[in-house]
Design a protein around this motif. Structure first.
Motif, short mmCIF file in Angstrom:
data_model
loop_
_atom_site.label_atom_id
_atom_site.label_comp_id
_atom_site.label_asym_id
_atom_site.label_seq_id
_atom_site.Cartn_x
_atom_site.Cartn_y
_atom_site.Cartn_z
N PHE A 135 21.28 36.77 42.80
CA PHE A 135 20.56 36.52 44.05
C PHE A 135 21.16 37.27 45.24
O PHE A 135 20.48 37.48 46.24
CB PHE A 135 20.47 35.01 44.33
N PHE A 237 13.26 38.78 39.25
CA PHE A 237 13.28 37.70 40.23
C PHE A 237 11.93 37.02 40.44
O PHE A 237 11.82 36.13 41.29
CB PHE A 237 13.81 38.23 41.56
N GLU A 243 7.30 34.67 35.59
CA GLU A 243 8.32 33.71 36.01
C GLU A 243 9.66 34.42 36.15
O GLU A 243 9.97 35.36 35.42
CB GLU A 243 8.44 32.60 34.97
N ALA A 244 10.47 33.97 37.11
CA ALA A 244 11.78 34.57 37.34
C ALA A 244 12.66 34.41 36.10
O ALA A 244 12.69 33.35 35.48
CB ALA A 244 12.45 33.93 38.54
N ARG A 247 17.97 33.03 38.08
CA ARG A 247 17.87 32.07 39.17
C ARG A 247 19.16 32.07 39.99
O ARG A 247 20.16 32.69 39.62
CB ARG A 247 17.56 30.68 38.62
N ARG A 248 19.11 31.35 41.08
CA ARG A 248 20.24 31.30 42.00
C ARG A 248 21.52 30.87 41.28
O ARG A 248 21.52 29.92 40.50
CB ARG A 248 19.93 30.32 43.14
N GLN A 250 23.16 32.66 39.09
CA GLN A 250 23.30 33.24 37.76
C GLN A 250 23.61 34.74 37.82
O GLN A 250 23.34 35.41 38.81
CB GLN A 250 22.03 33.01 36.94
N THR A 255 22.09 35.77 31.58
CA THR A 255 20.81 35.11 31.33
C THR A 255 19.79 36.09 30.74
O THR A 255 19.42 35.98 29.57
CB THR A 255 20.27 34.53 32.65
#
Length: 365
Positions: A135, A237, A243-244, A247-248, A250, A255
């Motif tokens: 992020f 993102f 879909e992202a 995520r925040r 990570q 991932t």
């Protein structure tokens, strides 16, 4: 006298007007979308408040002429308070948090001093809370408009140049195929063996894309990479219908990289197309050794490192040039600089990369 005074006044007004016009042009140039922008993410490290680690990275840009004019966005991630330091999670004791704040203050002062070649094109974003590597990159991409971005980690300096312009040209010519290009590291050299040995997936050989050759990657590495900005925002993102995937808090490598490897293992190399991930191949970093027996033994892996650049010294300001050092079969573009080492703290005796004597600070013994 009146005419002379009027002429002098007119000259002063003209000079002032020209200065204003030049300043306006500089502002407009800074706001104009760049073709390629640099993003650097930094976070608490044991060597803080010293700025030597990140200076090593930014000073190493001199090895890469293709990045000489690229704007730089430095993102300082936020922190969380805790009873012990957990660097990857951004958790800091009060002591480390104070040292990190002092590091940011020194970094701002360094950029403002204009004492380094990269200072004039550098802007700093200080995040108010912990965002994580992914992020933090996202925030930089939102604030800086460009066609492509090259993402740098604060502890992976360049040790030589490579054809960055050629990579960008290839990505622009093949946007549906080449979406991400990682620059060579020791990990990418062993990648074909690792993928086949662990997952029994045979990667295709490298192929030419205009001026450069690229080999497919079955993993998304956070190490130095060039990406289409719009693809990063949409695919990674979730700026779009999908879909992202990150995520925040990570790391994309932990991932997206893991899920991507599982996807390719399950569905075959055909699944690689939607990721479009490649690694640059050149004369100093040829394609990784193709799998022979399907198992990367410890002996084979050590042999790769023994033949690699990690065991060789590099003097200050001396890029490797046109040929690999004697005994090398693979020279990465970036290497890992361990931020835990006292070499990067204030007051440590300068060696290796900094003084031009001794071994490269983070070479393997």
């Amino acid at each position: 006298l009146r005419l002379a005074g009027a002429g002098l006044l007119g000259g002063l007004l003209l000079a002032a007007g020209l200065r204003v016009l030049r300043a306006r042009r500089r502002r407009l140039a800074a706001q104009a979308p760049a073709r390629l922008a640099i993003i650097v993410v930094t976070s608490p490290a044991p060597c803080h408040p010293s700025t030597r680690l990140i200076e090593c990275l930014l000073n190493s840009l001199r090895f890469v002429p293709d990045l000489a004019d690229a704007p730089i966005t430095l993102v300082c991630d936020g922190t969380k308070r805790g009873e012990s330091d957990k660097y990857k999670k951004g958790i800091c004791t009060p002591d480390l948090d104070l040292r990190y704040r002092e590091f940011i203050r020194r970094l701002r002062a360094l950029v403002a001093s204009q004492s380094k070649p990269w200072c004039a094109r550098t802007s700093i974003i200080e995040l108010p809370s912990r965002h994580g590597f992914g992020f933090a990159v996202r925030q930089a991409m939102i604030s800086r408009v460009s066609d492509f971005v090259i993402v740098l980690q604060h502890d992976r300096p360049f040790v030589r140049g490579c054809d960055i312009d050629g990579v960008v040209t290839a990505m622009a010519a093949h946007p549906a195929v080449v979406k991400y290009v990682c620059l060579p590291t020791q990990s990418t050299h062993a990648h074909p063996q690792l993928v086949y040995g662990r997952h029994q997936v045979l990667l295709p050989e490298a192929r030419a894309f205009g001026p450069v050759s690229l080999a497919p990657l079955a993993f998304w590495y956070d190490s130095t990479h060039i990406v289409q900005r719009e693809h990063y925002l949409a695919f990674v993102f979730g700026f779009g219908p999908e879909e992202a995937r990150v995520r925040r808090g990570q790391f994309p490598e932990d991932t997206l990289g893991t899920s991507m490897m599982a996807d390719i293992t399950t569905n075959g190399i055909e699944a690689h197309a939607k990721y479009g991930t490649w690694v640059l191949v050149d004369d100093l970093a040829p394609a990784g050794t193709p799998p022979l027996n399907g198992h990367l033994t410890r002996k084979v892996r050590h042999l790769m490192y023994d033949q690699g650049y990690a065991r060789h010294a590099l003097n200050d300001g001396q890029p490797t040039g046109e040929a690999a050092p004697e005994g090398c079969t693979f020279v990465p573009v970036v290497v890992h600089a361990d931020g835990r080492s006292k070499r990067w703290t204030d007051g440590f005796e300068k060696r290796g990369l900094h003084s031009g004597t001794g071994r490269y600070p983070h070479a393997r013994p």
